[in-house]
Design an enzyme around this catalytic site. Structure first.
Site, PDB file in Angstrom:
ATOM      1  N   MET A   2       5.918  -3.546   9.941  1.00  0.00           N
ATOM      2  CA  MET A   2       6.540  -4.215  11.068  1.00  0.00           C
ATOM      3  C   MET A   2       6.449  -5.727  10.904  1.00  0.00           C
ATOM      4  SD  MET A   2       7.627  -1.725  12.812  1.00  0.00           S
ATOM      5  CE  MET A   2       8.135  -2.523  14.337  1.00  0.00           C
ATOM      6  N   CYS A  97       1.648   5.988  11.925  1.00  0.00           N
ATOM      7  CA  CYS A  97       1.249   4.742  12.574  1.00  0.00           C
ATOM      8  C   CYS A  97       0.243   5.017  13.695  1.00  0.00           C
ATOM      9  CB  CYS A  97       2.468   4.013  13.130  1.00  0.00           C
ATOM     10  SG  CYS A  97       2.046   2.468  13.979  1.00  0.00           S
ATOM     11  N   LYS A 139       6.360  10.450   6.512  1.00  0.00           N
ATOM     12  CA  LYS A 139       5.191   9.603   6.210  1.00  0.00           C
ATOM     13  C   LYS A 139       4.081   9.983   7.173  1.00  0.00           C
ATOM     14  CE  LYS A 139       2.933   5.776   4.896  1.00  0.00           C
ATOM     15  NZ  LYS A 139       1.729   5.929   5.691  1.00  0.00           N
ATOM     16  N   ASN A 229      -0.667   6.926  -0.781  1.00  0.00           N
ATOM     17  CA  ASN A 229      -0.652   5.645  -0.088  1.00  0.00           C
ATOM     18  C   ASN A 229      -2.046   5.342   0.466  1.00  0.00           C
ATOM     19  OD1 ASN A 229       0.176   4.672   3.199  1.00  0.00           O
ATOM     20  ND2 ASN A 229       0.302   3.314   1.442  1.00  0.00           N
ATOM     21  N   GLY A 231      -4.899   1.726   0.336  1.00  0.00           N
ATOM     22  CA  GLY A 231      -5.887   1.074  -0.515  1.00  0.00           C
ATOM     23  C   GLY A 231      -5.407   0.699  -1.901  1.00  0.00           C
ATOM     24  N   ARG A 255       0.763  -3.570   2.172  1.00  0.00           N
ATOM     25  CA  ARG A 255       0.132  -4.844   2.495  1.00  0.00           C
ATOM     26  C   ARG A 255      -0.005  -5.749   1.274  1.00  0.00           C
ATOM     27  NH1 ARG A 255      -0.987  -5.122   7.309  1.00  0.00           N
ATOM     28  NH2 ARG A 255      -0.691  -2.880   7.360  1.00  0.00           N
TER      29      ARG A 255
END
Length: 480
Positions: A2, A97, A139, A229, A231, A255
Site C-alpha cells: 500500500m 493482510c 495470497k 514470501n 523475510g 519491502r
C-alpha cells in the site's frame, strides 16, 4: 504494498526487470465500486501509458462475492478499451493482510483465512467476473491467531502449539480453495497473522518465520504452484531459496524491493536466464545503469504530468524513484531534494490561489466560481480550485511555462548528489557490491560486531516506515 506499488513504481521496476511479476497495491472492492468514473478506475487500476507493464497482477481485497465479481468485471471491461491500459496477467485475492483496518473493521485480508469455504466462493466470483480469461490466485499466511477468539498471543504460548496441528490448518485452507480447480497458485507469507493486538509492523517481526511449512506443502501438492514470501531481503537470498527448493514456483519480495530497487536489477540474469516475455515488453530495453533508468523513467513522469494536475500526482511520481540510490553516499540528501521537488507544485498552487484571492478581493478579474470558492473560506472549496481555474484568471500562472520538466529536476538532483561512477555503475557491478556487503555483514554477525547490530536496528527502523500490507515482486516462473 500500500502506498508504494502504484503504477509509477511498477513502471520503474519494469525498466529494471522484464520478467519479474509485479503486484498492484491492494485495491479494496468497496473503494473501486463507490466511484466507477473513468478517473477513479484509472487511478486504481491504471498502468503506464509509456512503459509496457508486462507480467503483472491486480490484487483485490474484500469479503463480498458480488463486489469482487463486479470489480473483476470492471477490470475485464477496461482491458478491452483501446484508450486505457488495464492489462493484468492475473487477479489475486488478499488473504494475508493483518492490518486492523482491513482484517478487523472490514473483515477481509488475513481474517478470511478463518473461513476457507467463503474464500473459495470469493475466488469463484472473481473468476466469473473476468469470464475465466485470467487466472485467479490467493495470497495468504500459514495461519491466523485471533486475539478476539483466543488467549492473547505471545511467543511462549505460540511455541507450545503443535506444529502438526498448525500445518494441517494450512493444508485444509489450501484444500478448500484448490478443490474446484480455479486456484492453482498460492503466495504464502511464512508467518501466522495475529489479528488484534499486533500492529502490521509487529506482525512482520514477532511471529517466527516457518519456511518449512511452505516447502512441505509445495512437495505435498506438486500439481499446484506455491510462492514463498516473508523475510526475503536480497536477490542472492531469492536465488538461494529457488536453487535449494526446486518445488517452489517462485519467491515473493516486497519491502526490500521498495527500499532498494536497484539491488534487484540483475533479476533477469540471475533468476530467469534465457526466459522471454511478450514482444511488447522486450521492445523496452533494460536500463544499463541508473542514469539511463532516470532518463527512461523521466519520459513516463513528464507524460503523466502533462495529463494530470502536478499538485495531485507529483508526490507519487517522485516517490517511485526515491530509494533508487539506497546505500550510496548522499542518498539521504537526494531523498530530501526529491521531497522538495515533490512539494513544489502544491506550494506554487497555494501561492497562485492566494494571488487570485487577492485579485478578487480588490475587485479585479475573477469568475463567480472562484469568488464563491474563496469567499466561503472552506478548505474543501478552496482545494477544489485547480490550475485550469487559476489560469483562467492569470495567464502568468501557467504551469508548463514557468516550471522545468519533472524529469529534468530529478536528473539534476541525481547529478548534484552522485558522481559519474555511481550514475554509470552497471547492474552487475552494483549486484557484486551488494553481495560483498552481505558477505561482510555475515562475517560481522558471526563475530558479534556491535556496530553492525546498531546498523541493523537503524535499517529496521527505516524499513518500518515503508508501511503497507502486501508484497509486489514475484521472481521465477510467474503464472502457469
Amino acid at each position: 504494498m500500500m502506498d508504494y506499488t502504484n503504477q509509477h513504481f511498477r513502471a520503474m521496476v519494469r525498466l529494471i526487470s522484464a520478467n519479474t511479476l509485479t503486484y498492484t497495491e491492494m485495491v479494496a472492492a468497496d473503494e473501486l465500486l463507490s466511484d466507477k468514473t473513468d478517473h477513479n478506475v484509472k487511478q486504481l487500476l491504471g498502468q503506464s501509458a509509456t512503459i509496457p507493464e508486462g507480467p503483472s497482477v491486480l490484487q483485490l481485497g474484500g469479503n463480498d462475492a458480488a463486489q469482487l465479481y463486479n470489480c473483476a468485471k470492471i477490470c475485464n471491461e477496461y482491458s478491452q478499451k483501446n484508450n486505457y491500459k488495464c492489462e493484468y496477467t492475473a487477479l489475486n485475492l488478499n488473504c494475508g493482510c493483518p492490518s486492523p483496518s482491513v482484517s478487523g473493521k472490514k473483515c477481509f485480508g488475513a481474517a478470511l483465512m478463518k473461513d476457507p469455504k467463503h474464500v473459495a466462493k470469493l475466488v469463484r466470483a472473481m473468476h466469473d467476473g473476468v469470464e475465466g480469461k485470467s487466472p485467479c490466485t490467493v495470497k495468504c499466511r500459514i495461519g491466523v491467531h485471533d486475539n478476539n477468539d483466543n488467549t492473547p498471543f505471545s511467543r511462549k504460548t505460540y511455541d507450545r502449539i503443535s506444529e502438526k496441528k498448525e500445518y494441517e490448518q494450512l493444508r485444509s485452507f489450501v484444500d478448500a480453495i484448490a478443490c474446484d480447480g480455479i486456484v492453482t497458485n498460492f503466495q504464502i507469507h511464512a508467518r501466522i497473522a495475529v489479528l488484534g493486538g499486533l500492529s502490521p509492523a509487529d506482525n512482520r517481526r514477532v511471529p517466527p518465520l516457518k519456511y518449512e511449512y511452505v516447502y512441505r506443502i509445495a512437495d505435498q501438492y506438486p500439481e499446484l504452484n506455491f510462492v514463498l514470501n516473508g523475510g526475503i531481503n536480497s536477490l542472492s537470498q531469492v536465488k538461494d531459496e529457488l536453487d535449494g527448493n526446486t518445488s517452489l514456483a517462485g519467491v515473493m519480495v516486497g519491502r526490500a524491493l521498495c527500499a532498494d530497487p536497484w539491488s534487484f536489477s540483475m533479476a533477469d540474469e540471475m533468476i530467469y536466464g534465457d526466459a522471454t516475455v511478450d514482444d511488447e515488453v522486450q521492445q523496452q530495453p533494460l536500463c544499463a545503469n541508473r542514469r539511463e533508468l532516470l532518463e527512461a523513467y523521466g519520459r513516463h513522469v513528464d507524460y503523466e504530468e502533462s495529463r494530470n494536475d502536478p499538485a495531485e500526482i507529483r508526490r507519487s511520481l517522485v516517490a517511485a524513484c526515491a530509494h533508487l540510490f539506497a546505500g550510496e553516499p548522499n542518498a539521504k540528501r537526494f531523498r530530501r531534494e526529491l521531497d522538495e521537488i515533490a512539494a513544489r507544485p502544491e506550494r506554487l498552487q497555494r501561492e497562485a490561489k492566494a494571488k487570485v484571492w487577492s485579485n478578487i478581493s480588490s475587485g479585479g478579474k475573477g469568475s463567480s466560481t472562484l469568488a464563491s470558492a474563496f469567499s466561503t473560506s472552506s478548505p474543501a472549496a478552496v482545494a477544489s480550485v485547480g490550475w485550469d481555474d487559476i489560469q483562467a484568471i492569470d495567464d502568468n500562472t501557467k504551469w508548463d511555462e514557468n516550471e522545468p520538466p519533472l524529469s529534468e529536476l530529478i536528473l539534476e538532483a541525481a547529478h548534484r548528489n552522485f558522481g559519474d561512477i555511481v550514475l554509470s555503475s552497471c547492474r552487475k557491478d552494483s549486484y557484486d557490491k551488494k553481495v560483498w556487503e552481505e558477505e561482510q555483514a555475515r562475517i560481522r554477525i558471526a563475530r558479534g560486531d556491535p556496530i553492525l547490530f546498531a546498523v541493523e536496528r537503524s535499517c529496521d527502523e527505516k524499513d518500518s516506515k515503508v508501511s503497507g500490507g502486501v508484497v509486489d515482486g514475484w521472481f521465477k516462473n510467474g503464472l502457469n
